[in-house]
Design a protein around this motif. Sequence first.
Motif, short mmCIF file in Angstrom:
data_model
loop_
_atom_site.label_atom_id
_atom_site.label_comp_id
_atom_site.label_asym_id
_atom_site.label_seq_id
_atom_site.Cartn_x
_atom_site.Cartn_y
_atom_site.Cartn_z
N PHE A 127 0.83 -1.20 0.00
CA PHE A 127 0.00 0.00 0.00
C PHE A 127 0.87 1.26 0.00
N SER A 128 1.88 1.29 0.87
CA SER A 128 2.73 2.48 1.00
C SER A 128 3.57 2.71 -0.25
N LEU A 129 4.13 1.64 -0.79
CA LEU A 129 4.95 1.79 -2.00
C LEU A 129 4.10 2.24 -3.18
N ALA A 130 2.87 1.73 -3.30
CA ALA A 130 1.98 2.16 -4.37
C ALA A 130 1.68 3.65 -4.25
N ALA A 131 1.44 4.11 -3.02
CA ALA A 131 1.16 5.52 -2.80
C ALA A 131 2.38 6.39 -3.13
N PHE A 132 3.56 5.91 -2.74
CA PHE A 132 4.79 6.67 -3.01
C PHE A 132 5.07 6.73 -4.51
N LEU A 133 4.94 5.61 -5.20
CA LEU A 133 5.19 5.59 -6.64
C LEU A 133 4.15 6.43 -7.39
N ASP A 134 2.93 6.44 -6.88
CA ASP A 134 1.90 7.28 -7.47
C ASP A 134 2.27 8.76 -7.33
N LYS A 135 2.76 9.11 -6.16
CA LYS A 135 3.15 10.50 -5.90
C LYS A 135 4.31 10.93 -6.80
N HIS A 136 5.18 9.99 -7.13
CA HIS A 136 6.37 10.29 -7.94
C HIS A 136 6.28 9.66 -9.33
N ARG A 137 5.08 9.53 -9.84
CA ARG A 137 4.92 8.82 -11.11
C ARG A 137 5.57 9.53 -12.29
N PHE A 138 5.81 10.85 -12.18
CA PHE A 138 6.40 11.59 -13.29
C PHE A 138 7.91 11.77 -13.15
N ASP A 139 8.46 11.41 -11.97
CA ASP A 139 9.91 11.52 -11.80
C ASP A 139 10.49 10.24 -11.20
N ILE A 140 9.89 9.10 -11.57
CA ILE A 140 10.30 7.81 -11.01
C ILE A 140 11.75 7.47 -11.35
N ASN A 141 12.28 7.99 -12.46
CA ASN A 141 13.64 7.65 -12.87
C ASN A 141 14.67 8.67 -12.43
N ASP A 142 14.23 9.67 -11.68
CA ASP A 142 15.18 10.60 -11.09
C ASP A 142 16.02 9.86 -10.05
N LYS A 143 17.31 10.11 -10.03
CA LYS A 143 18.20 9.34 -9.16
C LYS A 143 17.86 9.48 -7.68
#
Length: 389
Positions: free
Chosen positions: A120-136
Amino acid sequence: MFNLKKKDIKELDFILLFTTIILSIFGLVVLYSAHGGNFAPIASQFIATFLGFVVIVILATIDLDVIKRSYWIIYSIMIGLLVLTIFLGRGLDEWGARSWLYIGSFSFQPSEIAKVGIIFSLAAFLDKHRFDINDKFTVLKVVLMVGVPIGLILLQPDFGTSMVYIFFVAAMIFVGGLSWKWIGIFIGLGLIVGFFLLTNLSGYRLDRIQNFLDPSRDTSGSNWQQQQGLIAIGSGMLLGRGYLNGSQSQYGYIPEKETDFIFSVLAEELGFVGSIIVIILFAILILRLVIIAKDSNNTFISLMVTGIAALLFIHIFENVAMTIGLMPVTGIPLPFFSYGGTFQLITLSNIGLAISASMQKKQFDDGILDDRSTEFLDASKVRISKRKI
């Protein structure tokens, strides 16, 4: 928190719900036989199953957006439980890992509960950063976020459960849009760490790897469990020996037949036909979860259900594969079948989250559909369809 206005009952995945009910009943029936037709030892499993369906009903009415905002609180609680297990956990002598916490006579496994919270937490975090997921810096945060719970589980030490975490985390970040560059780096690091761990194994863990590579090794000792499980499966043949009539099962030849090797009981007594029916039901369950993730207009829901599908898949695959000799023996239970109140309740809770998600999947990210959201969702759906979880 409870908001039925956001739920579309017409989108409720009834196939997923009915498949869950059938598997739960099937699991209790097989578990009853594994305990020799004695109801008393599995009374707690019945209670856990009942409570699990109550949780499904409750979760079906919850607005996932509301609890999504509290994901750091959920994550912190999960980490707290895992830390507590390091200091107060029991089970090292019996099962080789401090995986259980006791409150009086009541016991539970925090690493099982944490699976729901981490997904649940990881899904929420990845959703929050869905446009910069590949930023280091984002990738570093993801590594820290998932590395902490995995590290704490390795300290128990519970290698089997840590591998389950790695699998569903990998599925989630892949669908979340992680670039092939980062995927390649993580695969390389994983191979290095895996090689280091394999070359430094000792005790029963080394025995399990050696027994897997040489099935005829130590059949009266460390490899007794798997050999007896294979004998049970083979003796079941096409239609099985009959319910409550498995000689290997009923006369106690199979260690851990109520938990890790429950599939051997199923195969011996119900045969190839019964085993295939259960595998088909599992396949339907996973397929429905993949469809919910693929069809969702909401990034958070898509990622969360992807994690749930990956979690259930790796449990099913590893448990069945180890009983038929295709994987080393690990303490990975079979969903809906293996004895364990915590595991049963958490499995049904995951299904409850997926059912709740199915009724909320048409809702767009943050209630708004923009060009970037459309592009991201389309890319995620392609990844889910190409990747058979």
